[in-house]
Write a protein that holds these residues in place. Structure first.
Motif, PDB file in Angstrom:
ATOM      1  N   UNK A  14       0.840  -1.202   0.000  1.00  0.00           N
ATOM      2  CA  UNK A  14       0.000   0.000   0.000  1.00  0.00           C
ATOM      3  C   UNK A  14       0.875   1.253   0.000  1.00  0.00           C
ATOM      4  N   UNK A  15       1.932   1.228   0.814  1.00  0.00           N
ATOM      5  CA  UNK A  15       2.863   2.353   0.885  1.00  0.00           C
ATOM      6  C   UNK A  15       3.604   2.550  -0.423  1.00  0.00           C
ATOM      7  N   UNK A  16       3.953   1.447  -1.094  1.00  0.00           N
ATOM      8  CA  UNK A  16       4.653   1.554  -2.378  1.00  0.00           C
ATOM      9  C   UNK A  16       3.801   2.309  -3.393  1.00  0.00           C
ATOM     10  N   UNK A  17       2.520   1.973  -3.449  1.00  0.00           N
ATOM     11  CA  UNK A  17       1.623   2.682  -4.363  1.00  0.00           C
ATOM     12  C   UNK A  17       1.430   4.130  -3.971  1.00  0.00           C
ATOM     13  N   UNK A  18       1.286   4.385  -2.659  1.00  0.00           N
ATOM     14  CA  UNK A  18       1.037   5.743  -2.177  1.00  0.00           C
ATOM     15  C   UNK A  18       2.235   6.657  -2.408  1.00  0.00           C
ATOM     16  N   UNK A  19       3.418   6.218  -1.978  1.00  0.00           N
ATOM     17  CA  UNK A  19       4.601   7.061  -2.087  1.00  0.00           C
ATOM     18  C   UNK A  19       5.048   7.236  -3.539  1.00  0.00           C
ATOM     19  N   UNK A  20       4.984   6.160  -4.318  1.00  0.00           N
ATOM     20  CA  UNK A  20       5.401   6.273  -5.726  1.00  0.00           C
ATOM     21  C   UNK A  20       4.524   7.257  -6.475  1.00  0.00           C
ATOM     22  N   UNK A  21       3.221   7.109  -6.339  1.00  0.00           N
ATOM     23  CA  UNK A  21       2.310   8.018  -7.042  1.00  0.00           C
ATOM     24  C   UNK A  21       2.426   9.438  -6.513  1.00  0.00           C
ATOM     25  N   UNK A  22       2.581   9.594  -5.184  1.00  0.00           N
ATOM     26  CA  UNK A  22       2.687  10.935  -4.598  1.00  0.00           C
ATOM     27  C   UNK A  22       3.940  11.654  -5.072  1.00  0.00           C
ATOM     28  N   UNK A  23       5.066  10.939  -5.124  1.00  0.00           N
ATOM     29  CA  UNK A  23       6.320  11.549  -5.571  1.00  0.00           C
ATOM     30  C   UNK A  23       6.255  11.913  -7.055  1.00  0.00           C
ATOM     31  N   UNK A  24       5.685  11.014  -7.856  1.00  0.00           N
ATOM     32  CA  UNK A  24       5.552  11.295  -9.289  1.00  0.00           C
ATOM     33  C   UNK A  24       4.623  12.484  -9.530  1.00  0.00           C
ATOM     34  N   UNK A  25       3.539  12.511  -8.764  1.00  0.00           N
ATOM     35  CA  UNK A  25       2.515  13.536  -8.941  1.00  0.00           C
ATOM     36  C   UNK A  25       2.975  14.897  -8.424  1.00  0.00           C
ATOM     37  N   UNK A  26       3.588  14.914  -7.243  1.00  0.00           N
ATOM     38  CA  UNK A  26       3.961  16.179  -6.600  1.00  0.00           C
ATOM     39  C   UNK A  26       5.297  16.711  -7.088  1.00  0.00           C
ATOM     40  N   UNK A  27       6.317  15.858  -7.138  1.00  0.00           N
ATOM     41  CA  UNK A  27       7.668  16.313  -7.499  1.00  0.00           C
ATOM     42  C   UNK A  27       7.865  16.468  -9.005  1.00  0.00           C
ATOM     43  N   UNK A  28       7.311  15.533  -9.784  1.00  0.00           N
ATOM     44  CA  UNK A  28       7.565  15.525 -11.228  1.00  0.00           C
ATOM     45  C   UNK A  28       6.405  16.068 -12.054  1.00  0.00           C
ATOM     46  N   UNK A  29       5.282  16.336 -11.409  1.00  0.00           N
ATOM     47  CA  UNK A  29       4.144  16.897 -12.134  1.00  0.00           C
ATOM     48  C   UNK A  29       3.450  15.935 -13.063  1.00  0.00           C
ATOM     49  N   UNK A  30       3.611  14.640 -12.831  1.00  0.00           N
ATOM     50  CA  UNK A  30       2.925  13.632 -13.655  1.00  0.00           C
ATOM     51  C   UNK A  30       1.430  13.674 -13.334  1.00  0.00           C
ATOM     52  N   UNK A  31       0.548  13.652 -14.344  1.00  0.00           N
ATOM     53  CA  UNK A  31      -0.895  13.651 -14.062  1.00  0.00           C
ATOM     54  C   UNK A  31      -1.278  12.524 -13.115  1.00  0.00           C
ATOM     55  N   UNK A  32      -2.273  12.780 -12.267  1.00  0.00           N
ATOM     56  CA  UNK A  32      -2.640  11.813 -11.240  1.00  0.00           C
ATOM     57  C   UNK A  32      -2.980  10.450 -11.835  1.00  0.00           C
ATOM     58  N   UNK A  33      -3.723  10.431 -12.954  1.00  0.00           N
ATOM     59  CA  UNK A  33      -4.159   9.160 -13.534  1.00  0.00           C
ATOM     60  C   UNK A  33      -2.957   8.287 -13.880  1.00  0.00           C
ATOM     61  N   UNK A  34      -1.916   8.900 -14.461  1.00  0.00           N
ATOM     62  CA  UNK A  34      -0.714   8.145 -14.832  1.00  0.00           C
ATOM     63  C   UNK A  34       0.091   7.789 -13.590  1.00  0.00           C
ATOM     64  N   UNK A  35       0.199   8.736 -12.648  1.00  0.00           N
ATOM     65  CA  UNK A  35       0.951   8.492 -11.416  1.00  0.00           C
ATOM     66  C   UNK A  35       0.347   7.328 -10.635  1.00  0.00           C
ATOM     67  N   UNK A  36      -0.993   7.233 -10.630  1.00  0.00           N
ATOM     68  CA  UNK A  36      -1.660   6.139  -9.917  1.00  0.00           C
ATOM     69  C   UNK A  36      -1.329   4.798 -10.562  1.00  0.00           C
ATOM     70  N   UNK A  37      -1.296   4.762 -11.887  1.00  0.00           N
ATOM     71  CA  UNK A  37      -0.953   3.515 -12.593  1.00  0.00           C
ATOM     72  C   UNK A  37       0.501   3.133 -12.331  1.00  0.00           C
ATOM     73  N   UNK A  38       1.377   4.135 -12.272  1.00  0.00           N
ATOM     74  CA  UNK A  38       2.781   3.856 -11.949  1.00  0.00           C
ATOM     75  C   UNK A  38       2.895   3.322 -10.518  1.00  0.00           C
ATOM     76  N   UNK A  39       2.107   3.896  -9.620  1.00  0.00           N
ATOM     77  CA  UNK A  39       2.086   3.401  -8.245  1.00  0.00           C
ATOM     78  C   UNK A  39       1.603   1.963  -8.173  1.00  0.00           C
ATOM     79  N   UNK A  40       0.589   1.626  -8.978  1.00  0.00           N
ATOM     80  CA  UNK A  40       0.095   0.248  -9.025  1.00  0.00           C
ATOM     81  C   UNK A  40       1.177  -0.690  -9.543  1.00  0.00           C
ATOM     82  N   UNK A  41       1.911  -0.240 -10.563  1.00  0.00           N
ATOM     83  CA  UNK A  41       3.003  -1.056 -11.110  1.00  0.00           C
ATOM     84  C   UNK A  41       4.093  -1.266 -10.062  1.00  0.00           C
ATOM     85  N   UNK A  42       4.419  -0.216  -9.303  1.00  0.00           N
ATOM     86  CA  UNK A  42       5.439  -0.332  -8.258  1.00  0.00           C
ATOM     87  C   UNK A  42       5.013  -1.335  -7.191  1.00  0.00           C
TER      88      UNK A  42
END
Length: 209
Positions: A14-42
């Protein structure tokens, strides 16, 4: 629930999905929809690593490995400056499909994801994979006798479950706006386990209720 796999690493996944998507979304400006999928992959990749470590042994060893992973992830999150350490990490305001999400709308987006996840799991349960999952849960020896590779099937089931947990973590991070290592400890894993046990392992509607 379908595969009969017991794991206490839910908090770490759960933390892997949360932190990965949050870092991608907040730090790199990746759209939430894509960041969430990246978090799921992580989260799925993390489950794959756990599964490989217990690939050739009994399922109970997977449970033991999951305990270790939970502690390792908690230590990394609390010591890493990149994730905010023990002070936590503030997530950018939730923007979904280019539109800022008000507080009330967060519920409806989350509910929609739950419905999609329910339909996905229902279809998987009715598929060939789903029948393999249930056969493996009932009797691994009998399942192996009819040609089911229960080790590979277990890994596939764990991966799917973890990917969904990763999506849930991504939703939680943006919903709360703040995450910290304390949010993903042993207590969370126990809570999810109790949901499954109380609602009925191997059912879909029970844990949701």
């Amino acid at each position: 629930g379908f595969c009969g796999v017991t794991t206490f690493s839910t908090g770490a996944i759960y933390a892997a999905g949360a932190y990965t998507s949050a870092l991608m979304y907040t730090n790199l400006g990746v759209p939430f929809e894509i960041a969430a999928l990246i978090g799921a992959a992580a989260a799925g990749i993390m489950s794959f690593i756990i599964s490989l470590s217990a690939y050739k042994v009994n399922g109970y060893y997977l449970t033991l490995v999951s305990f270790g992973l939970l502690e390792v992830v908690a230590l990394i999150l609390s010591q890493s400056n990149f994730t905010g350490g023990s002070q936590g990490y503030h997530v950018a305001k939730w923007i979904f499909l280019g539109t800022p999400v008000p507080v009330n709308a967060k519920y409806y987006i989350t509910f929609a994801v739950v419905v999609v996840a329910f339909i996905l799991q229902r279809n998987i349960k009715k598929s060939l994979w789903g029948r393999d999952f249930l056969a493996m849960k009932d009797d691994e020896i009998a399942a192996s006798g009819v040609g089911i590779n229960f080790r590979k099937t277990r890994i596939a089931g764990f991966f799917i479950s973890s990917a969904i947990s990763g999506i849930a973590g991504a939703l939680y991070a943006t919903y709360a706006g703040y995450i910290s290592p304390d949010s993903f400890g042993f207590g969370l894993s126990i809570m999810v386990m109790l949901m499954v046990i109380t609602g009925g392992s191997g059912t879909l509607s029970g844990p949701i209720v």
